[in-house]
Write an enzyme that holds these catalytic residues in place. Structure first.
Site, PDB file in Angstrom:
ATOM      1  N   GLY A   1       4.022  -5.273   6.473  1.00  0.00           N
ATOM      2  CA  GLY A   1       4.285  -4.235   6.709  1.00  0.00           C
ATOM      3  C   GLY A   1       5.310  -3.332   7.954  1.00  0.00           C
ATOM      4  O   GLY A   1       6.195  -2.586   8.628  1.00  0.00           O
TER       5      GLY A   1
ATOM      6  N   GLU B   1       3.594   1.495   9.302  1.00  0.00           N
ATOM      7  CA  GLU B   1       2.099   0.594   8.556  1.00  0.00           C
ATOM      8  C   GLU B   1       1.426   0.396   9.886  1.00  0.00           C
ATOM      9  O   GLU B   1       0.403   0.696   9.444  1.00  0.00           O
ATOM     10  CB  GLU B   1       2.630  -0.412   7.460  1.00  0.00           C
ATOM     11  CG  GLU B   1       1.540  -0.516   6.551  1.00  0.00           C
ATOM     12  CD  GLU B   1       1.124  -1.480   5.581  1.00  0.00           C
ATOM     13  OE1 GLU B   1       0.018  -1.468   4.941  1.00  0.00           O
ATOM     14  OE2 GLU B   1       2.573  -1.525   5.139  1.00  0.00           O
TER      15      GLU B   1
END
Length: 199
Positions: free
Chosen positions: A95, A120
């Site tokens: 992420g 994220e």
């Protein structure tokens, strides 16, 4: 379930991430970490066809509550902890990753001001970006600082409390929200073949 506080009405203030709430809950209240109320935006998504849109137009928009409402009959135990998050060194995180971390670190030295991020995972490079005064806000699903990063963040919570916002994964990863907001995205491939196709 990690918690930094339990409110009078029984709501649980989570720690460094927002996850799913199981049927039966053991609450671990970490007294080493400051009460992080305000860091989270907890919203509930209904099952289709009753699902509502996530009405977010800016990274700082809130669409939920700051703590998780939990029925007391679902809590089977509560324990106290004073241990830091066990993150080890700040290893690459899916992420984010090394390339994106380098870019975030470079933005702290760049010419841009009042940057807002939709990501994220917040890692140590975000601390430097916040501290530079150039990152005004960041939305994420979790925080993965190094032990030193967590120590700095927790000690300076009063300075950071209005800058990050953690949401459940369904909101930051929503293609509809990302497209509508016009997010400039970075994606690191797991593997690239000789013709440069992402895999």
């Amino acid at each position: 379930m990690d918690a930094t506080a339990i409110k009078a009405e029984g709501y649980i203030v989570p720690g460094a991430s927002v996850g799913e709430t199981p049927e039966l809950i053991v609450v671990e209240v970490n007294t080493r970490i400051p009460n992080l109320e305000g860091l989270h935006d907890i919203n509930y998504s209904f099952v289709p066809p009753n699902r509502l849109p996530n009405l977010v137009v800016h990274p700082s928009d809130r669409i939920g509550v700051t703590a998780i409402p939990v029925a007391s009959d679902r809590v089977v135990a509560a324990v106290e902890s004073d241990k830091p998050d066990n993150t080890g060194s700040n290893a690459p995180e899916s992420g984010i990753g090394n390339v994106a971390n380098l870019i975030i670190g470079g933005l702290a030295d760049g010419p841009f001001d009042q940057v807002q991020l939709w990501t994220e995972v917040l890692q140590d490079t975000f601390i430097r970006f916040f501290d530079s005064g150039k990152l005004s806000f960041a939305t994420a699903t979790g925080i993965r600082f190094s032990p030193e990063g967590f120590e700095h963040f927790n000690k300076n919570w009063a300075n950071y409390k209005d800058k990050p916002l953690l949401r459940s994964q369904q909101v930051p990863n929503s293609p509809e929200v990302i497209r509508r907001m016009g997010v400039i995205a970075m994606n690191a491939p797991l593997e690239v073949d000789i013709a440069a196709y992402e895999i």
